[in-house]
Write a protein that holds these residues in place. Sequence first.
Motif, PDB file in Angstrom:
ATOM      1  N   ALA A  19      65.657  26.761  43.365  1.00  0.00           N
ATOM      2  CA  ALA A  19      64.391  26.077  43.085  1.00  0.00           C
ATOM      3  C   ALA A  19      64.184  25.936  41.586  1.00  0.00           C
ATOM      4  CB  ALA A  19      63.229  26.836  43.722  1.00  0.00           C
ATOM      5  N   PHE A  20      64.519  26.972  40.835  1.00  0.00           N
ATOM      6  CA  PHE A  20      64.360  26.905  39.385  1.00  0.00           C
ATOM      7  C   PHE A  20      65.277  25.843  38.792  1.00  0.00           C
ATOM      8  CE2 PHE A  20      64.957  28.206  34.994  1.00  0.00           C
ATOM      9  CZ  PHE A  20      63.648  28.443  34.602  1.00  0.00           C
ATOM     10  N   PHE A  21      66.539  25.816  39.226  1.00  0.00           N
ATOM     11  CA  PHE A  21      67.476  24.813  38.722  1.00  0.00           C
ATOM     12  C   PHE A  21      67.067  23.406  39.152  1.00  0.00           C
ATOM     13  CE2 PHE A  21      70.769  28.398  38.874  1.00  0.00           C
ATOM     14  CZ  PHE A  21      70.563  28.727  37.550  1.00  0.00           C
ATOM     15  N   ASP A  22      66.562  23.258  40.374  1.00  0.00           N
ATOM     16  CA  ASP A  22      66.074  21.951  40.836  1.00  0.00           C
ATOM     17  C   ASP A  22      64.956  21.435  39.943  1.00  0.00           C
ATOM     18  OD1 ASP A  22      67.670  21.305  43.024  1.00  0.00           O
ATOM     19  OD2 ASP A  22      66.344  22.268  44.473  1.00  0.00           O
ATOM     20  N   GLN A  23      64.039  22.314  39.629  1.00  0.00           N
ATOM     21  CA  GLN A  23      62.854  21.906  38.882  1.00  0.00           C
ATOM     22  C   GLN A  23      63.126  21.727  37.392  1.00  0.00           C
ATOM     23  OE1 GLN A  23      59.506  24.476  39.494  1.00  0.00           O
ATOM     24  NE2 GLN A  23      58.086  23.057  38.549  1.00  0.00           N
ATOM     25  N   HIS A  24      63.998  22.542  36.808  1.00  0.00           N
ATOM     26  CA  HIS A  24      64.144  22.545  35.355  1.00  0.00           C
ATOM     27  C   HIS A  24      65.518  22.126  34.846  1.00  0.00           C
ATOM     28  CE1 HIS A  24      60.206  24.322  35.247  1.00  0.00           C
ATOM     29  NE2 HIS A  24      60.617  25.260  36.087  1.00  0.00           N
ATOM     30  N   GLY A  25      66.455  21.902  35.724  1.00  0.00           N
ATOM     31  CA  GLY A  25      67.764  21.408  35.311  1.00  0.00           C
ATOM     32  C   GLY A  25      68.705  22.498  34.818  1.00  0.00           C
ATOM     33  N   ALA A  26      69.668  22.046  34.029  1.00  0.00           N
ATOM     34  CA  ALA A  26      70.734  22.915  33.534  1.00  0.00           C
ATOM     35  C   ALA A  26      70.214  23.869  32.455  1.00  0.00           C
ATOM     36  CB  ALA A  26      71.863  22.068  32.969  1.00  0.00           C
ATOM     37  N   PRO A  27      70.890  24.995  32.285  1.00  0.00           N
ATOM     38  CA  PRO A  27      70.477  25.950  31.254  1.00  0.00           C
ATOM     39  C   PRO A  27      70.481  25.401  29.831  1.00  0.00           C
ATOM     40  CG  PRO A  27      71.897  27.028  32.829  1.00  0.00           C
ATOM     41  CD  PRO A  27      71.905  25.562  33.171  1.00  0.00           C
ATOM     42  N   ASN A  28      71.181  24.300  29.589  1.00  0.00           N
ATOM     43  CA  ASN A  28      71.180  23.736  28.239  1.00  0.00           C
ATOM     44  C   ASN A  28      70.071  22.697  28.023  1.00  0.00           C
ATOM     45  OD1 ASN A  28      72.205  21.600  29.699  1.00  0.00           O
ATOM     46  ND2 ASN A  28      74.068  21.379  28.499  1.00  0.00           N
ATOM     47  N   SER A  29      69.209  22.481  29.015  1.00  0.00           N
ATOM     48  CA  SER A  29      68.134  21.495  28.874  1.00  0.00           C
ATOM     49  C   SER A  29      66.887  22.131  28.260  1.00  0.00           C
ATOM     50  CB  SER A  29      67.786  20.883  30.233  1.00  0.00           C
ATOM     51  OG  SER A  29      67.137  21.838  31.052  1.00  0.00           O
ATOM     52  N   LEU A  45      66.258  37.734  34.731  1.00  0.00           N
ATOM     53  CA  LEU A  45      67.551  38.335  35.084  1.00  0.00           C
ATOM     54  C   LEU A  45      68.129  37.701  36.345  1.00  0.00           C
ATOM     55  CD1 LEU A  45      67.205  42.151  34.378  1.00  0.00           C
ATOM     56  CD2 LEU A  45      68.787  40.550  33.329  1.00  0.00           C
ATOM     57  N   LYS A  46      67.285  37.429  37.333  1.00  0.00           N
ATOM     58  CA  LYS A  46      67.763  36.820  38.573  1.00  0.00           C
ATOM     59  C   LYS A  46      68.323  35.426  38.326  1.00  0.00           C
ATOM     60  CE  LYS A  46      64.529  39.205  41.594  1.00  0.00           C
ATOM     61  NZ  LYS A  46      63.291  39.053  42.349  1.00  0.00           N
ATOM     62  N   VAL A  47      67.689  34.662  37.460  1.00  0.00           N
ATOM     63  CA  VAL A  47      68.113  33.282  37.203  1.00  0.00           C
ATOM     64  C   VAL A  47      69.325  33.247  36.277  1.00  0.00           C
ATOM     65  CG1 VAL A  47      67.435  31.108  36.093  1.00  0.00           C
ATOM     66  CG2 VAL A  47      65.860  32.255  37.653  1.00  0.00           C
ATOM     67  N   GLN A  48      69.314  34.063  35.240  1.00  0.00           N
ATOM     68  CA  GLN A  48      70.332  33.953  34.199  1.00  0.00           C
ATOM     69  C   GLN A  48      71.607  34.729  34.473  1.00  0.00           C
ATOM     70  OE1 GLN A  48      69.460  35.715  30.360  1.00  0.00           O
ATOM     71  NE2 GLN A  48      70.419  33.966  29.363  1.00  0.00           N
ATOM     72  N   MET A  49      71.517  35.911  35.070  1.00  0.00           N
ATOM     73  CA  MET A  49      72.689  36.771  35.181  1.00  0.00           C
ATOM     74  C   MET A  49      72.967  37.145  36.632  1.00  0.00           C
ATOM     75  SD  MET A  49      75.185  38.442  33.883  1.00  0.00           S
ATOM     76  CE  MET A  49      75.071  38.658  32.129  1.00  0.00           C
ATOM     77  N   ASN A  50      74.244  37.145  36.964  1.00  0.00           N
ATOM     78  CA  ASN A  50      74.690  37.602  38.266  1.00  0.00           C
ATOM     79  C   ASN A  50      75.558  38.829  38.022  1.00  0.00           C
ATOM     80  OD1 ASN A  50      76.210  37.925  40.719  1.00  0.00           O
ATOM     81  ND2 ASN A  50      75.493  35.889  41.284  1.00  0.00           N
ATOM     82  N   PHE A  51      75.012  40.006  38.327  1.00  0.00           N
ATOM     83  CA  PHE A  51      75.708  41.243  37.995  1.00  0.00           C
ATOM     84  C   PHE A  51      76.951  41.481  38.837  1.00  0.00           C
ATOM     85  CE2 PHE A  51      71.548  41.946  36.117  1.00  0.00           C
ATOM     86  CZ  PHE A  51      71.931  42.344  34.839  1.00  0.00           C
ATOM     87  N   ILE A  52      76.969  40.978  40.052  1.00  0.00           N
ATOM     88  CA  ILE A  52      78.197  41.096  40.857  1.00  0.00           C
ATOM     89  C   ILE A  52      79.308  40.294  40.188  1.00  0.00           C
ATOM     90  CG2 ILE A  52      79.270  40.652  43.097  1.00  0.00           C
ATOM     91  CD1 ILE A  52      76.457  40.956  44.335  1.00  0.00           C
ATOM     92  N   ALA A  53      78.978  39.101  39.718  1.00  0.00           N
ATOM     93  CA  ALA A  53      79.969  38.276  39.024  1.00  0.00           C
ATOM     94  C   ALA A  53      80.385  38.918  37.699  1.00  0.00           C
ATOM     95  CB  ALA A  53      79.417  36.878  38.785  1.00  0.00           C
ATOM     96  N   GLY A 106      79.384  36.110  34.483  1.00  0.00           N
ATOM     97  CA  GLY A 106      78.126  36.524  35.094  1.00  0.00           C
ATOM     98  C   GLY A 106      76.995  35.548  34.824  1.00  0.00           C
ATOM     99  N   MET A 107      76.994  34.967  33.622  1.00  0.00           N
ATOM    100  CA  MET A 107      75.933  34.026  33.261  1.00  0.00           C
ATOM    101  C   MET A 107      76.147  32.640  33.864  1.00  0.00           C
ATOM    102  SD  MET A 107      75.352  35.210  29.318  1.00  0.00           S
ATOM    103  CE  MET A 107      74.317  33.834  28.908  1.00  0.00           C
ATOM    104  N   SER A 108      77.378  32.285  34.144  1.00  0.00           N
ATOM    105  CA  SER A 108      77.635  30.943  34.669  1.00  0.00           C
ATOM    106  C   SER A 108      77.684  30.882  36.196  1.00  0.00           C
ATOM    107  CB  SER A 108      78.941  30.390  34.089  1.00  0.00           C
ATOM    108  OG  SER A 108      80.036  31.164  34.495  1.00  0.00           O
ATOM    109  N   ALA A 109      77.834  32.010  36.873  1.00  0.00           N
ATOM    110  CA  ALA A 109      78.016  32.012  38.326  1.00  0.00           C
ATOM    111  C   ALA A 109      76.849  31.375  39.076  1.00  0.00           C
ATOM    112  CB  ALA A 109      78.234  33.439  38.828  1.00  0.00           C
ATOM    113  N   ASN A 110      75.622  31.692  38.696  1.00  0.00           N
ATOM    114  CA  ASN A 110      74.468  31.171  39.429  1.00  0.00           C
ATOM    115  C   ASN A 110      74.376  29.653  39.346  1.00  0.00           C
ATOM    116  OD1 ASN A 110      73.791  33.798  40.029  1.00  0.00           O
ATOM    117  ND2 ASN A 110      72.307  33.966  38.369  1.00  0.00           N
TER     118      ASN A 110
END
Length: 131
Positions: A19-29, A45-53, A106-110
């Motif tokens: 939902a966050f990515f749908d509404q606000h686009g890519a992390p570089n926007s 943390l939930k949006v930016q980082m995936n600790f399993i990755a 970890g930062m790119s997985a989501n």
Amino acid sequence: MSEPSVRAAYSDKWQLRFAFFDQHGAPNSASYKVAFKALSSGDRLKVQMNFIAFFFWPIYYLVLGLWKSMLSLLGVALLINLVLVMLDAPESISRGLGFGFSALAGMSANYLYYQQEIKGYKGWNPFRGLF
């Protein structure tokens, strides 16, 4: 875009990210950056980082079906490591780069998983939309 009923198959954490990515686009926007700052620290943390990755990125990328991105990232990491070995660089540099690649994974997985599942992108670029 996927149907809401299809998204219900994902956990609440993935639904929040999607939902966050749908509404606000890519992390570089610009929209993403402004909205990201407004989130609580837990949601950031939930949006930016995936600790399993972060800890298990090659395996986790395969589990998510991000095998092309995993191969690209792994290839770059191995190539840089090979150059460091040829230059006889200290092991601490190699370990630092390994940590850096884990952080990037970890930062790119989501966002990569969002692109694959919602947008249908299945490319080789592990950093698409991040920088």
